[in-house]
Design an enzyme around this catalytic site. Sequence first.
Site, mmCIF file in Angstrom:
data_model
loop_
_atom_site.group_PDB
_atom_site.id
_atom_site.type_symbol
_atom_site.label_atom_id
_atom_site.label_comp_id
_atom_site.label_asym_id
_atom_site.label_seq_id
_atom_site.Cartn_x
_atom_site.Cartn_y
_atom_site.Cartn_z
ATOM 1 N N THR A 1 -4.790 8.173 8.094
ATOM 2 C CA THR A 1 -4.842 7.025 7.205
ATOM 3 C C THR A 1 -6.304 6.677 6.980
ATOM 4 O O THR A 1 -7.173 7.127 7.716
ATOM 5 C CB THR A 1 -4.065 5.834 7.814
ATOM 6 O OG1 THR A 1 -4.123 4.726 6.900
ATOM 7 C CG2 THR A 1 -4.648 5.398 9.140
ATOM 8 N N GLY A 2 -6.559 5.890 5.943
ATOM 9 C CA GLY A 2 -7.931 5.474 5.674
ATOM 10 C C GLY A 2 -8.470 6.109 4.411
ATOM 11 O O GLY A 2 -7.692 6.485 3.531
ATOM 12 N N ARG B 1 -6.626 9.686 -9.652
ATOM 13 C CA ARG B 1 -7.220 9.975 -8.337
ATOM 14 C C ARG B 1 -6.111 10.337 -7.339
ATOM 15 O O ARG B 1 -5.077 9.683 -7.266
ATOM 16 C CB ARG B 1 -7.984 8.747 -7.838
ATOM 17 C CG ARG B 1 -8.636 8.912 -6.457
ATOM 18 C CD ARG B 1 -7.778 8.366 -5.343
ATOM 19 N NE ARG B 1 -8.467 8.351 -4.053
ATOM 20 C CZ ARG B 1 -7.874 8.105 -2.889
ATOM 21 N NH1 ARG B 1 -6.586 7.864 -2.850
ATOM 22 N NH2 ARG B 1 -8.555 8.101 -1.765
ATOM 23 N N THR C 1 -1.575 3.402 4.426
ATOM 24 C CA THR C 1 -0.650 4.533 4.312
ATOM 25 C C THR C 1 0.287 4.597 5.500
ATOM 26 O O THR C 1 -0.146 4.341 6.623
ATOM 27 C CB THR C 1 -1.499 5.832 4.314
ATOM 28 O OG1 THR C 1 -2.311 5.811 3.167
ATOM 29 C CG2 THR C 1 -0.657 7.073 4.354
ATOM 30 N N THR D 1 1.947 7.007 0.354
ATOM 31 C CA THR D 1 1.007 5.923 0.061
ATOM 32 C C THR D 1 0.916 5.657 -1.433
ATOM 33 O O THR D 1 1.251 6.536 -2.242
ATOM 34 C CB THR D 1 -0.402 6.309 0.571
ATOM 35 O OG1 THR D 1 -1.274 5.195 0.485
ATOM 36 C CG2 THR D 1 -1.004 7.453 -0.233
ATOM 37 N N SER E 1 0.814 -1.208 0.000
ATOM 38 C CA SER E 1 0.000 0.000 0.000
ATOM 39 C C SER E 1 0.855 1.267 0.000
ATOM 40 O O SER E 1 0.320 2.368 0.126
ATOM 41 C CB SER E 1 -0.918 -0.005 1.225
ATOM 42 O OG SER E 1 -0.161 -0.248 2.381
#
Length: 318
Positions: free
Chosen positions: A230-231, A207, A179, A197, A77
């Site tokens: 993160t997320g 994106r 991330t 990330t 990731s």
Amino acid sequence: MASRRTFLKKAGVGALGISSLSKASLNEVNKPIVLSTWRFGIEANAAAWKVLSSGGWALDAVEKGVRVVESDPKERSVGLGGRPDRDGHVTLDACIMDEDLNIGSVACLEHIENPISVARAVMEKTPHVMLVGDGALQFALSQGFKKTELLTPASEVEWKNWLKESLYIPKANIENHDTIGMIALDSSGRLSGACTTSGMAYKMHGRVGDSPIIGAGLYVDGEVGAATATGHGEEVIRIAGCHLVVELMRQGKSPQAACEEAVERVYKKQKERIKDIQVGFIALNKQGEYGAFCVQPGFNYAVHDQSGNKLIDSGSRI
Ligand code: SD4
């Protein structure tokens, strides 16, 4: 000299009570200290600690720390080996910030193993703060960064499998890591942060998430504190997450309370679909106190201070 009352206010003790303090004693700043997201933060912290424990600059520490994860092809990731977008391109996002509001960022950068170092070069060697796509690559190559194939065989196999259905359904806590965001306070009291990330797996080409956006995926104010996220980046950008966390600390909240309030904003706006959303914040203030919070269970973070390097499970809203 600051009165005891002023100190307590600054440390967020007034608002939340002494029990909410994590590590710092009332008389001493807990430094140096470094925090980073997810379990790979342990290795990253160890690299950052080498800089911090020898009296180095927090900015060098966070750059060195996150590079470890960027360069690890097993981490799917971040950096080399990161999952591609839906067209098979590994596109990387990263940013870095020091105690003095100096910032550098790259987004949608392909073919470079360590985007965080390109972000630092943007900060130090250009009149700009952010470069994206081909322009970021062109700049990186001009600075001597090497072109690298980032799509590893393992990621390629997975992507080809994904293509069979081509459904974009972001999952919370993919393989329990994501991330890497890192924030540090050095022995001279300087704060810095870095965030890097490959973004959401199988995203649309082009994106960009929160991670390279200063104020969303990362924010540092040398007088107050630092936060990283993160997320699901779209949700973090919507609330200008890390700037929010730092501003809440400026108003006197502890790092823990600030992270909780930022998560609450995400929760309130997204109640209907909250089960599909993960957002986590970690925060550190000038006193070396820290905290973390996330939407749903499964997020953890690593903390390295004089007492060692440990992984902590974050509290969650649901
Ligand atoms: C993003 N926040 O691109 C990053 C990546 C991440 O779960 O943490 N994904 O939205």
